[in-house]
Design a protein around this motif. Structure first.
Motif, short mmCIF file in Angstrom:
data_model
loop_
_atom_site.label_atom_id
_atom_site.label_comp_id
_atom_site.label_asym_id
_atom_site.label_seq_id
_atom_site.Cartn_x
_atom_site.Cartn_y
_atom_site.Cartn_z
N VAL A 263 0.84 -1.20 0.00
CA VAL A 263 0.00 0.00 0.00
C VAL A 263 0.87 1.25 0.00
O VAL A 263 0.59 2.22 -0.72
N GLN A 264 1.95 1.25 0.78
CA GLN A 264 2.86 2.40 0.80
C GLN A 264 3.48 2.62 -0.57
O GLN A 264 3.55 3.76 -1.05
N TRP A 265 3.92 1.55 -1.21
CA TRP A 265 4.51 1.68 -2.54
C TRP A 265 3.49 2.15 -3.56
O TRP A 265 3.80 2.93 -4.46
N LYS A 266 2.26 1.66 -3.44
CA LYS A 266 1.20 2.06 -4.38
C LYS A 266 0.95 3.56 -4.28
O LYS A 266 0.70 4.23 -5.30
N GLY A 267 1.01 4.12 -3.08
CA GLY A 267 0.85 5.55 -2.91
C GLY A 267 1.94 6.33 -3.62
O GLY A 267 1.68 7.31 -4.33
N VAL A 268 3.18 5.88 -3.45
CA VAL A 268 4.31 6.53 -4.12
C VAL A 268 4.17 6.35 -5.63
O VAL A 268 4.35 7.31 -6.40
N GLU A 269 3.82 5.15 -6.04
CA GLU A 269 3.69 4.86 -7.48
C GLU A 269 2.61 5.74 -8.12
O GLU A 269 2.81 6.28 -9.21
N ALA A 270 1.48 5.94 -7.43
CA ALA A 270 0.40 6.77 -7.98
C ALA A 270 0.87 8.21 -8.16
O ALA A 270 0.57 8.84 -9.19
N GLU A 271 1.60 8.74 -7.20
CA GLU A 271 2.12 10.11 -7.32
C GLU A 271 3.12 10.22 -8.47
O GLU A 271 3.11 11.19 -9.22
N VAL A 272 3.99 9.23 -8.58
CA VAL A 272 4.98 9.24 -9.65
C VAL A 272 4.30 9.16 -11.01
O VAL A 272 4.68 9.87 -11.95
N GLU A 273 3.28 8.33 -11.12
CA GLU A 273 2.55 8.21 -12.39
C GLU A 273 1.90 9.52 -12.80
O GLU A 273 1.91 9.89 -13.97
N LYS A 274 1.35 10.27 -11.83
CA LYS A 274 0.76 11.59 -12.14
C LYS A 274 1.83 12.52 -12.70
O LYS A 274 1.59 13.23 -13.69
N LEU A 275 2.99 12.51 -12.09
CA LEU A 275 4.08 13.36 -12.55
C LEU A 275 4.56 12.94 -13.94
O LEU A 275 4.81 13.78 -14.80
N VAL A 276 4.69 11.64 -14.16
CA VAL A 276 5.11 11.13 -15.47
C VAL A 276 4.12 11.58 -16.54
O VAL A 276 4.53 12.06 -17.61
N GLU A 277 2.84 11.47 -16.27
CA GLU A 277 1.82 11.89 -17.24
C GLU A 277 1.94 13.38 -17.56
O GLU A 277 1.85 13.78 -18.72
N TRP A 278 2.13 14.21 -16.52
CA TRP A 278 2.25 15.65 -16.72
C TRP A 278 3.46 15.95 -17.60
O TRP A 278 3.36 16.71 -18.56
N TYR A 279 4.61 15.36 -17.27
CA TYR A 279 5.82 15.62 -18.05
C TYR A 279 5.70 15.09 -19.47
O TYR A 279 6.14 15.74 -20.41
N GLU A 280 5.11 13.92 -19.65
CA GLU A 280 4.92 13.38 -21.00
C GLU A 280 4.05 14.31 -21.84
O GLU A 280 4.34 14.56 -23.02
N GLU A 281 2.99 14.83 -21.23
CA GLU A 281 2.10 15.75 -21.94
C GLU A 281 2.85 17.02 -22.36
O GLU A 281 2.73 17.46 -23.50
N LYS A 282 3.63 17.58 -21.46
CA LYS A 282 4.36 18.81 -21.79
C LYS A 282 5.44 18.57 -22.83
O LYS A 282 5.63 19.37 -23.74
N VAL A 283 6.15 17.46 -22.73
CA VAL A 283 7.17 17.12 -23.73
C VAL A 283 6.52 16.96 -25.10
O VAL A 283 7.03 17.47 -26.10
N ASP A 284 5.36 16.31 -25.14
CA ASP A 284 4.64 16.13 -26.40
C ASP A 284 4.25 17.47 -27.00
O ASP A 284 4.42 17.71 -28.20
N ILE A 285 3.74 18.37 -26.18
CA ILE A 285 3.36 19.70 -26.65
C ILE A 285 4.58 20.43 -27.20
O ILE A 285 4.52 21.03 -28.28
N PHE A 286 5.68 20.39 -26.46
CA PHE A 286 6.88 21.09 -26.91
C PHE A 286 7.42 20.51 -28.21
O PHE A 286 7.92 21.26 -29.05
N GLU A 287 7.35 19.20 -28.36
CA GLU A 287 7.83 18.59 -29.61
C GLU A 287 7.00 19.08 -30.80
O GLU A 287 7.54 19.29 -31.88
N LYS A 288 5.71 19.27 -30.59
CA LYS A 288 4.83 19.71 -31.67
C LYS A 288 4.98 21.20 -31.96
O LYS A 288 4.85 21.63 -33.10
#
Length: 171
Positions: free
Chosen positions: A16-41
């Protein structure tokens, strides 16, 4: 039986502790992926006017501020993952550490892209300022009382065109 149950509970709590960390990391990964995609375009978009460039620079500044906040969150998640490992909680280490490495790569990529984008937009702003200077010179011709000779006006126009050409060649 009680001891086996306790061990199972410890492992479940760790998960459960790892899942909490993993969920936060996934949110950050999604945000960065979205911004990188926008910048590439949008990387080559330098605006159609000085106002466009000003708006783009303001948007870039907002993204950089948000990235700074997200980078602090990333550091906290890295620290939390290290704490869990130090506590002997290794249940989700491999998955979360892998995602943190992906996140670190995205942070580096976005940082580089925002830097390049800022440089490009600042150069674009300089270009539009030179064009404005050129038009200001043209405006002075229109405002003249006719005392400026035609050859002098042509020379000024040639000079302004050379300034713009030189600025373009610097790029």
């Amino acid at each position: 039986m009680e001891e086996a149950w306790q061990k199972k509970m410890v492992v479940l709590k760790q998960c459960v502790q790892w899942k909490g960390v993993e969920a936060e990391v996934e949110k950050l990964v999604e945000w960065y992926e979205e911004k990188v995609d926008i910048f590439e375009k949008e990387m080559g978009d330098v605006g159609q006017s000085m106002e466009d460039v000003k708006l783009m620079l303001a948007e870039l500044k907002d993204i950089q501020a948000e990235a700074k906040t997200n980078d602090e969150s990333r550091r906290l998640m890295n620290g939390r993952a290290d704490e869990l490992i130090e506590e002997g909680n290794i249940a989700g280490r491999t998955i979360v550490k892998s995602k943190l490495e992906t996140l670190d790569g995205l942070v580096a990529k976005l940082t580089e892209m925002t830097s390049k984008r800022a440089d490009l937009l600042h150069r674009s702003m300089e270009f539009y300022q030179k064009i404005k200077e050129f038009y200001d010179v043209l405006g002075e011709w229109d405002d003249s009382d006719g005392s400026e000779s035609e050859s002098s006006a042509v020379e000024s126009q040639i000079y302004a065109c050379r300034l713009i050409r030189d600025k373009l060649e610097e790029r």
